[in-house]
Design a protein around this motif. Structure first.
Motif, PDB file in Angstrom:
ATOM      1  N   MET A   1      24.240  36.227  -2.896  1.00 37.71           N
ATOM      2  CA  MET A   1      24.412  37.142  -1.784  1.00 37.71           C
ATOM      3  C   MET A   1      25.545  38.127  -2.079  1.00 37.71           C
ATOM      4  O   MET A   1      26.171  38.070  -3.120  1.00 37.71           O
ATOM      5  N   MET A   2      25.800  39.014  -1.116  1.00 43.17           N
ATOM      6  CA  MET A   2      26.880  39.996  -1.234  1.00 43.17           C
ATOM      7  C   MET A   2      28.119  39.502  -0.481  1.00 43.17           C
ATOM      8  O   MET A   2      28.619  40.149   0.426  1.00 43.17           O
ATOM      9  N   VAL A   3      28.607  38.331  -0.848  1.00 45.51           N
ATOM     10  CA  VAL A   3      29.786  37.795  -0.166  1.00 45.51           C
ATOM     11  C   VAL A   3      31.087  38.184  -0.872  1.00 45.51           C
ATOM     12  O   VAL A   3      32.155  38.172  -0.255  1.00 45.51           O
ATOM     13  N   GLU A   4      31.001  38.535  -2.132  1.00 49.57           N
ATOM     14  CA  GLU A   4      32.214  38.838  -2.894  1.00 49.57           C
ATOM     15  C   GLU A   4      32.507  40.332  -2.838  1.00 49.57           C
ATOM     16  O   GLU A   4      32.344  41.072  -3.811  1.00 49.57           O
ATOM     17  N   THR A   5      32.945  40.784  -1.697  1.00 52.09           N
ATOM     18  CA  THR A   5      33.291  42.194  -1.527  1.00 52.09           C
ATOM     19  C   THR A   5      34.621  42.281  -0.798  1.00 52.09           C
ATOM     20  O   THR A   5      34.900  41.494   0.101  1.00 52.09           O
ATOM     21  N   ASP A   6      35.448  43.235  -1.205  1.00 54.77           N
ATOM     22  CA  ASP A   6      36.691  43.482  -0.494  1.00 54.77           C
ATOM     23  C   ASP A   6      37.147  44.901  -0.799  1.00 54.77           C
ATOM     24  O   ASP A   6      36.393  45.716  -1.347  1.00 54.77           O
ATOM     25  N   ILE A   7      38.379  45.206  -0.447  1.00 55.58           N
ATOM     26  CA  ILE A   7      38.889  46.566  -0.594  1.00 55.58           C
ATOM     27  C   ILE A   7      38.843  47.027  -2.043  1.00 55.58           C
ATOM     28  O   ILE A   7      38.437  48.154  -2.353  1.00 55.58           O
ATOM     29  N   ASP A   8      39.263  46.169  -2.958  1.00 52.72           N
ATOM     30  CA  ASP A   8      39.391  46.567  -4.359  1.00 52.72           C
ATOM     31  C   ASP A   8      38.097  46.429  -5.146  1.00 52.72           C
ATOM     32  O   ASP A   8      37.919  47.088  -6.165  1.00 52.72           O
ATOM     33  N   TYR A   9      37.206  45.547  -4.683  1.00 55.02           N
ATOM     34  CA  TYR A   9      35.960  45.307  -5.408  1.00 55.02           C
ATOM     35  C   TYR A   9      34.776  45.431  -4.436  1.00 55.02           C
ATOM     36  O   TYR A   9      34.260  44.431  -3.944  1.00 55.02           O
TER      37      TYR A   9
ATOM     38  N   GLN B   1      16.977  33.524  -7.704  1.00 49.78           N
ATOM     39  CA  GLN B   1      17.856  34.402  -6.938  1.00 49.78           C
ATOM     40  C   GLN B   1      17.133  35.463  -6.120  1.00 49.78           C
ATOM     41  O   GLN B   1      17.722  36.042  -5.208  1.00 49.78           O
ATOM     42  N   VAL B   2      15.880  35.774  -6.444  1.00 48.18           N
ATOM     43  CA  VAL B   2      15.305  37.040  -5.979  1.00 48.18           C
ATOM     44  C   VAL B   2      15.177  37.145  -4.463  1.00 48.18           C
ATOM     45  O   VAL B   2      15.178  38.254  -3.919  1.00 48.18           O
ATOM     46  N   ASP B   3      15.067  36.023  -3.768  1.00 50.23           N
ATOM     47  CA  ASP B   3      15.010  36.142  -2.310  1.00 50.23           C
ATOM     48  C   ASP B   3      16.333  36.654  -1.766  1.00 50.23           C
ATOM     49  O   ASP B   3      16.357  37.455  -0.822  1.00 50.23           O
ATOM     50  N   ASP B   4      17.454  36.211  -2.339  1.00 51.08           N
ATOM     51  CA  ASP B   4      18.749  36.761  -1.939  1.00 51.08           C
ATOM     52  C   ASP B   4      18.867  38.225  -2.324  1.00 51.08           C
ATOM     53  O   ASP B   4      19.461  39.024  -1.581  1.00 51.08           O
ATOM     54  N   TRP B   5      18.333  38.609  -3.478  1.00 54.48           N
ATOM     55  CA  TRP B   5      18.347  40.019  -3.868  1.00 54.48           C
ATOM     56  C   TRP B   5      17.631  40.871  -2.818  1.00 54.48           C
ATOM     57  O   TRP B   5      18.077  41.969  -2.482  1.00 54.48           O
ATOM     58  N   ARG B   6      16.520  40.350  -2.319  1.00 56.23           N
ATOM     59  CA  ARG B   6      15.755  41.073  -1.302  1.00 56.23           C
ATOM     60  C   ARG B   6      16.581  41.204  -0.024  1.00 56.23           C
ATOM     61  O   ARG B   6      16.635  42.284   0.591  1.00 56.23           O
ATOM     62  N   LYS B   7      17.244  40.131   0.372  1.00 60.06           N
ATOM     63  CA  LYS B   7      18.064  40.175   1.585  1.00 60.06           C
ATOM     64  C   LYS B   7      19.251  41.108   1.414  1.00 60.06           C
ATOM     65  O   LYS B   7      19.675  41.774   2.366  1.00 60.06           O
ATOM     66  N   ASN B   8      19.808  41.161   0.206  1.00 62.79           N
ATOM     67  CA  ASN B   8      20.952  42.047  -0.034  1.00 62.79           C
ATOM     68  C   ASN B   8      20.587  43.501   0.241  1.00 62.79           C
ATOM     69  O   ASN B   8      21.343  44.238   0.890  1.00 62.79           O
ATOM     70  N   ALA B   9      19.463  43.947  -0.287  1.00 59.74           N
ATOM     71  CA  ALA B   9      19.049  45.334  -0.092  1.00 59.74           C
ATOM     72  C   ALA B   9      18.859  45.635   1.387  1.00 59.74           C
ATOM     73  O   ALA B   9      19.188  46.730   1.864  1.00 59.74           O
ATOM     74  N   ALA B  10      18.334  44.660   2.139  1.00 57.44           N
ATOM     75  CA  ALA B  10      18.143  44.852   3.576  1.00 57.44           C
ATOM     76  C   ALA B  10      19.472  44.871   4.320  1.00 57.44           C
ATOM     77  O   ALA B  10      19.696  45.711   5.195  1.00 57.44           O
ATOM     78  N   ASP B  11      20.379  43.961   3.970  1.00 56.92           N
ATOM     79  CA  ASP B  11      21.621  43.821   4.722  1.00 56.92           C
ATOM     80  C   ASP B  11      22.643  44.910   4.393  1.00 56.92           C
ATOM     81  O   ASP B  11      23.442  45.293   5.251  1.00 56.92           O
ATOM     82  N   VAL B  12      22.654  45.395   3.157  1.00 57.20           N
ATOM     83  CA  VAL B  12      23.626  46.422   2.773  1.00 57.20           C
ATOM     84  C   VAL B  12      23.134  47.811   3.142  1.00 57.20           C
ATOM     85  O   VAL B  12      23.863  48.623   3.720  1.00 57.20           O
ATOM     86  N   TYR B  13      21.875  48.097   2.813  1.00 54.65           N
ATOM     87  CA  TYR B  13      21.353  49.454   2.974  1.00 54.65           C
ATOM     88  C   TYR B  13      20.248  49.583   4.031  1.00 54.65           C
ATOM     89  O   TYR B  13      19.777  50.689   4.274  1.00 54.65           O
ATOM     90  N   GLY B  14      19.825  48.459   4.622  1.00 53.88           N
ATOM     91  CA  GLY B  14      18.718  48.536   5.557  1.00 53.88           C
ATOM     92  C   GLY B  14      17.394  48.815   4.879  1.00 53.88           C
ATOM     93  O   GLY B  14      16.469  49.343   5.503  1.00 53.88           O
ATOM     94  N   MET B  15      17.273  48.450   3.628  1.00 53.67           N
ATOM     95  CA  MET B  15      16.066  48.750   2.858  1.00 53.67           C
ATOM     96  C   MET B  15      14.974  47.722   3.123  1.00 53.67           C
ATOM     97  O   MET B  15      15.235  46.593   3.539  1.00 53.67           O
ATOM     98  N   HIS B  16      13.771  48.123   2.823  1.00 55.22           N
ATOM     99  CA  HIS B  16      12.603  47.276   3.006  1.00 55.22           C
ATOM    100  C   HIS B  16      11.916  47.064   1.661  1.00 55.22           C
ATOM    101  O   HIS B  16      11.736  48.022   0.902  1.00 55.22           O
ATOM    102  N   ASP B  17      11.592  45.795   1.356  1.00 55.87           N
ATOM    103  CA  ASP B  17      10.815  45.485   0.157  1.00 55.87           C
ATOM    104  C   ASP B  17      11.502  45.969  -1.120  1.00 55.87           C
ATOM    105  O   ASP B  17      10.871  46.512  -2.026  1.00 55.87           O
TER     106      ASP B  17
END
Length: 912
Positions: free
Chosen positions: A487-495, A457-473
C-alpha cells in the motif's frame, strides 16, 4: 525413477570428486572459501557466515569449529506492528492542493506532517547452536559450493579431520546438515540447543518485544523446536499469526538424551522449560533436517502460553520426518541421495551460464579474503579471478533467493532483528537491480518467482491508484513492500512516495523481458497467490475477471503469460498513464506550462504536463520540494510501458487489439518531450551542456549531486538511449555531470551498480570498469562474498543488490539485446582482454550458446528459438566478419550482419 547411484554420480561430477570426499579443494571454479571465521557473539559477526537457500528456506552458518551457529530463515516471515495496513484516508484529499502548489512552483508548501509509518519487518527464525569440546585446530576452511548450494566447514585437530556440510534442498523443502565422525574414527559428542531470541542483535527494540515464544524438545529426542506468536494488533492480517522452526535430529549410533542448558528465562519466553536441549554422545554421524514456516491462524495471543500443542509445530515435525524416512537407508540417512535430488534442480540453474575471464590460476586458488585483499592492492586494475568469483557468487545468491518470490533487500538472510530498512523489498532501484540478470542469465525458476511476487501485490496496486488519484482500473506501485502488502503507507513530508508514478512500468518490465527471451509460457499457479483476491487486477476488460473466470483459471492450474498476466497488467498500467495525463495541465506549442480547468483534449502542438511527479530521491537545486512536474523518469517509464503494452497487444492479436494499439500510440505521442540542459559544448550552471534534464522543463536548475540516476531510466532499464544517438549523447553528458558534481552519497552499492548498468547501455566501457572497481576494491564484500549496502559499510546493512547487480553488469557488457537486435561486447571493460561466456539469453528468442573474445577476434555461436530476422552487431570497429549458417540478407563488413533464421538455426560469426 533414477537410482541412488546415478544421483550420487551427478553430485560427484559437480563436486569434482566423490559425494563423500573431503571439502572441495582450492582453485575449483565454483567453490568460494575462507580460511578464517568469526566466533558467534559479536553483533556483526553473523554477516561473515556462509549462506545457502532454496528460495524459501535459508541458513547462515558461522563456521566456528566447536561452537557453530545456524541462523535459519524463511523468505515469507514478517513481524507485524501497529502501523496501518490500508492507505490513509487523506491521500485522495491531498491531490488537489498538491497539483496547485506544484504547478505554481511553491516549494514552501508541504504535505501533511503526519509521522511516517512503515511496512512489516523481515526477521530470522530460530538459531541452532552446536556445542563441542574445543581443541587446537589446524587446516581450517569454510566453503560454499556454488554449483550444489552446499556450505561446509573442514578442519583438523588431534582427533583427526572433521567436516560438516549443509544444503537447502530445492527438491524436499528442508535444510539438511551432515556431521560425521573424524577421519581417525573419533565419535561425535555435542550438544544441540536453540538460543534465546535476544541472542541475536537488535532484539527487543521494537515490536518483537511483544511476541511470546516457547522452546521445546521432543521426549524421544527426535527434534528441537521454537514456536512464537506475533504481537496482536487490530486491523492486522497477522493478528492471530506466528511462526515456528524445527530441527529434526537423526543420530547414527551413540546416545541421544534430553537435557537442560544454563540460561535465564527472557520475558518473551513463556515455555514451561526455558532452555531444553539435546546431548548426543559417541555417534558415528548426526543429520539435522530443519524447516521453518508461519501460520496465520494460530488463535489469539492470549491463548498461546496455555496451549500445550501447536498445529504448526506438528506440520513441521511431519514434514521433516517424511524427509528423514524418504532417505533412510537402514539405520542411517543417505545424505548423498538427498543432495543429488536437490542438485538436479539447483545445479541445472547455476551451471547453465559459465564465465571464464582467463584469470591467473594462482589467484583462483586464494581464499576469499586473500583474493579480495589483492584486488584492493591493485585497485586501479581489475583482478580477473576476484571478478570471476564475485560474478559466480552473485549468480548463486540470486538463485538461492528466487523461485518462490524474489530477493529481499537482504536477499534471504538476516542474523538480526530489525535489519536495515526492515529487510523489505524496495522497488525504485534495489529489487530492480536484483532481478536484472535473471532473464538474460538463463534462469528458469527466478522469473516465475518474480511473477508470483508481483501477483501477490497487484490488488494493492489497484487500490493505490484509486486512493491516491481516484483512478479506475489502473495500477500504481509503492516504493516498498514487505511481501504481504503493498500500500501507500510510507509517505511523509520528505518522501512523498504516493506520487512515484513509474513503478508499474518498471516492475512489469522484467516480466516483459522474460517474454522477450522465452516467448509465451504457462506459469503454474502458486498456492501463495490468492486468485480470487486479485481477480479485479487481472483480465483486460474493465473490472478484471469475474468470479467464474477466476475460478476457471484456478481449476486449470496455470496462467498464460501473454493473455492472463502481461496483457491485463500492462493494460492497467497504461490505464494509469491515460488517467494521469490530464488535458487541464499541458505544455503549449511555445513550451510554456499551462493550467486550463475544464479543458477536455489537447490541441495541435500541445503535450501533456505530467503533474505531480517525483524523481527518487532528488529535487532541483535550490528547490525545497521533491514534488515537481515532468520528471524525466516518468516520461521514459510511460513511453516504455505503453510500448510494452502495444507489443503484447500485437502478439495476442485479439479483435480489440487494433483499437487498443491506436489508443496507446496516440497517448505515447502526446507525452512531454525530453529536454536538454543547454547546448552541447556549453558550460551550464549544472555542468556540461547538452545533458538530458532530470525534469523536462526549464523552470528548474538541475541538481547532479545525488546517488540516484532516476532520469536515466531511458538508458537502463529502458532501451531508448542505446538505440537513439541523440538521446545517447545527452545521457552520456548527464552521467558526466553527475560524476563532476556528486560529492556525497557515493558509497551506496546500488548507486554504483545502477550507474554501471546505465553506462553499459551507453557503451561507456571505461566507466563500467570504474564502477566495478569502486565495488570490488572496497569493503562492501564480506568474507562469504555476500555484500553490504555500502562500500565503506557505514550503514552496516547486509544487502544483496550489489552482489546480484554485478552479474547483470557483466552480462550486459558482453551482450546487449532487444527484440530483433543483438550486440556483442557493447561495453567491454578494458581490463577484460580475453574470455568467454556460455548460454546467455537474448531478448529476442535466441541463445548465445558461446561467446569468446580476444585481442583481434570475437566469435559467437547463436541459436534462434523462432523464425526471425536478427541484426547482429559487434561493439568494436572490426574490419571483416565471417558468417557460417543462417541466411544473411545483407552484411556490412565490420559493423553488423542482418540474418534470417529459422527455428533451431545456429549461426556462427567471427569478427576480425
Amino acid at each position: 525413477m533414477k537410482s541412488s547411484s546415478i544421483l550420487c554420480s551427478v553430485v560427484a561430477a559437480l563436486l569434482g570428486s566423490t559425494a563423500m570426499a573431503a571439502a572441495p579443494s582450492p582453485g575449483t571454479a565454483d567453490v568460494v572459501f575462507s580460511e578464517s571465521y568469526q566466533e558467534p557473539g559479536d553483533n556483526r559477526n553473523w554477516r561473515e557466515g556462509m549462506v545457502t537457500g532454496n528460495g524459501i528456506d535459508g541458513v547462515v552458518s558461522s563456521g566456528s569449529p566447536y561452537a557453530d551457529t545456524f541462523i535459519f530463515q524463511n523468505m515469507f516471515f514478517a513481524l507485524p506492528s501497529a502501523d496501518p495496513r490500508e492507505n490513509p484516508d487523506f491521500l485522495r484529499a491531498e491531490l488537489a492542493p498538491t497539483l496547485d502548489h506544484v504547478f505554481r512552483n511553491d516549494d514552501s508548501w508541504k504535505l501533511n506532517s503526519r509521522k511516517r509509518t512503515f511496512f512489516y519487518c523481515f526477521h530470522p527464525a530460530h538459531l541452532l547452536r552446536i556445542g563441542q569440546q574445543e581443541r587446537a585446530t589446524r587446516s581450517y576452511r569454510r566453503w560454499t559450493n556454488l554449483a550444489t548450494a552446499e556450505i561446509g566447514v573442514a578442519y583438523s585437530d588431534s582427533e583427526g579431520d572433521w567436516e560438516r556440510r549443509t544444503f537447502a534442498s530445492r527438491s524436499d523443502g528442508v535444510i539438511v546438515t551432515e556431521l560425521r565422525q573424524s577421519s581417525k574414527g573419533a565419535k561425535l559428542n555435542l550438544t544441540l540447543s536453540i538460543d534465546d531470541l535476544a541472542s541475536l542483535p537488535k532484539f527487543g527494540k521494537r515490536d518483537e518485544a511483544r511476541l511470546q515464544y516457547k522452546k521445546s524438545v521432543a521426549d524421544d529426542g527426535s527434534y528441537l523446536a521454537l514456536v512464537a506468536h506475533y504481537p496482536s494488533y487490530d486491523g492486522s492480517e497477522l493478528k492471530d499469526a506466528g511462526y515456528a522452526g524445527l530441527t529434526r535430529v537423526v543420530a547414527v549410533g551413540g546416545r541421544v538424551e534430553r537435557v537442560t542448558v544454563p540460561g535465564e528465562r527472557e520475558a518473551q519466553n513463556v515455555g514451561g522449560e526455558p532452555n531444553p536441549a539435546l546431548r548426543i554422545s559417541d555417534a558415528d554421524a548426526v543429520y539435522l533436517i530443519t524447516k521453518s514456516d508461519r501460520d496465520t491462524a494460530m488463535g489469539p495471543l492470549s491463548a498461546f502460553q496455555a496451549a500445550s500443542e501447536y498445529a504448526l509445530v506438528n506440520r513441521l515435525a511431519s514434514a521433516t520426518e517424511a524427509v528423514a524416512k524418504k532417505y533412510q537407508r537402514g539405520d542411517t540417512f543417505d545424505y548423498a541421495a538427498a543432495l543429488a535430488a536437490h542438485v538436479e534442480l539447483h545445479g541445472a540453474e547455476y551451471s547453465r551460464v559459465k564465465l571464464d575471464l582467463r584469470a591467473d590460476a594462482s589467484d583462483r586458488a586464494l581464499a576469499n579474503e586473500a583474493l579480495h585483499a589483492k584486488q584492493k592492492q591493485q585497485n586501479a586494475t581489475l583482478n580477473l579471478a576476484f571478478l570471476e568469483r564475485a560474478y559466480r557468487m552473485g549468480r548463486y545468491v540470486e538463485i538461492c533467493c528466487s523461485g518462490a518470490a524474489t530477493p529481499r533487500l537482504c536477499g534471504l538472510w538476516t542474523g538480526e532483528w530489525n535489519p536495515g530498512w526492515r529487510g523489505i523489498y524496495t522497488m525504485d532501484a534495489n529489487v530492480n537491480l536484483q532481478v536484472a540478470p535473471m532473464n538474460t542469465g538463463n534462469l528458469s525458476s527466478a522469473p516465475v518467482g518474480y511473477i508470483n511476487f508481483v501477483l501477490r501485490q497487484v490488488d494493492d496496486w489497484r487500490k493505490n491508484a484509486a486512493d491516491v488519484y481516484g483512478m479506475h482500473d489502473a495500477l500504481q506501485v509503492p516504493v516498498n513492500t514487505d511481501g504481504d502488502r503493498a500500500m501507500m503507507v510510507e509517505t511523509d513530508i520528505d518522501y512523498p512516495f504516493q506520487y512515484w508514478n513509474a513503478g508499474a512500468s518498471w516492475m512489469l518490465l522484467p516480466i516483459f523481458e522474460y517474454w522477450q527471451c522465452r516467448g509465451n509460457q504457462r506459469i503454474p499457479l502458486s498456492d501463495r497467490v490468492d486468485l480470487m483476491r486479485i481477480r479485479q487486477a487481472l483480465g483486460v476488460a474493465d473490472g478484471g475477471l469475474s468470479e467464474a473466470e477466476a475460478q476457471a483459471l484456478a481449476a486449470r492450474g496455470w496462467l498464460d503469460l501473454e493473455k492472463d498476466i502481461l496483457l491485463p497488467l500492462l493494460t492497467k498500467q497504461a490505464n494509469f498513464w491515460e488517467q494521469f495525463c490530464n488535458p487541464e495541465y499541458f505544455v503549449d506549442a511555445a513550451g510554456r506550462r499551462q493550467h486550463q480547468p475544464g479543458k477536455r483534449a489537447l490541441e495541435a502542438g500541445e503535450r501533456f504536463l505530467l503533474i505531480p511527479t517525483y524523481s527518487p530521491e532528488n529535487s532541483p537545486r535550490g528547490y525545497r520540494s521533491t514534488l515537481t512536474v515532468n520528471a524525466t523518469m516518468d516520461i521514459s517509464a510511460a513511453r516504455d510501458g505503453l510500448d510494452m503494452t502495444i507489443a503484447v497487444e500485437r502478439a495476442v492479436n485479439r479483435p480489440e487489439s487494433a483499437a487498443a494499439i491506436s489508443r496507446w500510440t496516440k497517448l505515447r505521442d502526446s507525452l512531454p518531450a525530453y529536454e536538454y540542459d543547454g547546448q552541447p559544448g556549453e558550460l551550464t550552471e549544472s555542468g556540461g551542456g547538452g545533458a538530458l534534464r532530470e525534469w523536462a522543463t526549464q523552470d528548474y536548475v538541475e541538481n547532479n549531486n545525488h546517488r540516484h540516476s532516476s532520469h536515466l531510466y531511458l538508458a537502463w532499464p529502458g532501451y531508448e538511449a542505446g538505440l537513439d544517438p541523440k538521446i545517447r549523447a545527452a545521457a552520456l553528458q548527464a552521467v558526466a555531470n553527475r560524476d563532476r558534481l556528486n560529492t556525497r552519497d557515493n558509497t551506496t552499492g546500488h548507486g554504483w551498480i545502477h550507474r554501471a548498468l546505465i553506462s553499459v547501455r551507453l557503451g561507456n566501457a571505461p566507466d563500467v570498469q570504474s564502477c566495478l572497481l569502486q565495488l570490488l576494491a572496497s569493503d562492501i564484500y564480506y568474507t562469504s562474498l555476500v555484500t553490504d549496502h555500502n562500500t565503506n559499510r557505514k550503514s552496516d546493512t547486509y544487502c544483496t543488490d550489489a552482489s546480484i547487480g554485478l552479474v547483470a553488469t557483466v552480462n550486459e557488457s558482453l551482450v546487449f539485446s532487444t527484440t530483433g537486435v543483438i550486440e556483442l561486447l557493447p561495453a567491454l571493460p578494458p581490463g577484460l582482454r580475453a574470455g568467454s561466456i556460455q548460454r546467455l539469453l537474448a531478448r529476442s528468442r535466441a541463445e548465445i550458446e558461446h561467446l569468446e573474445w580476444s585481442p583481434g577476434q570475437v566469435m559467437a555461436r547463436i541459436r534462434s528459438d523462432v523464425d526471425q530476422a536478427l541484426v547482429i552487431k559487434c561493439g568494436q570497429p572490426w574490419r571483416t566478419v565471417h558468417v557460417e549458417g543462417g541466411s544473411p540478407s545483407r552484411s556490412i563488413p565490420g559493423e553488423r550482419v542482418e540474418l534470417t533464421l529459422k527455428t533451431g538455426d545456429i549461426v556462427t560469426l567471427r569478427f576480425e
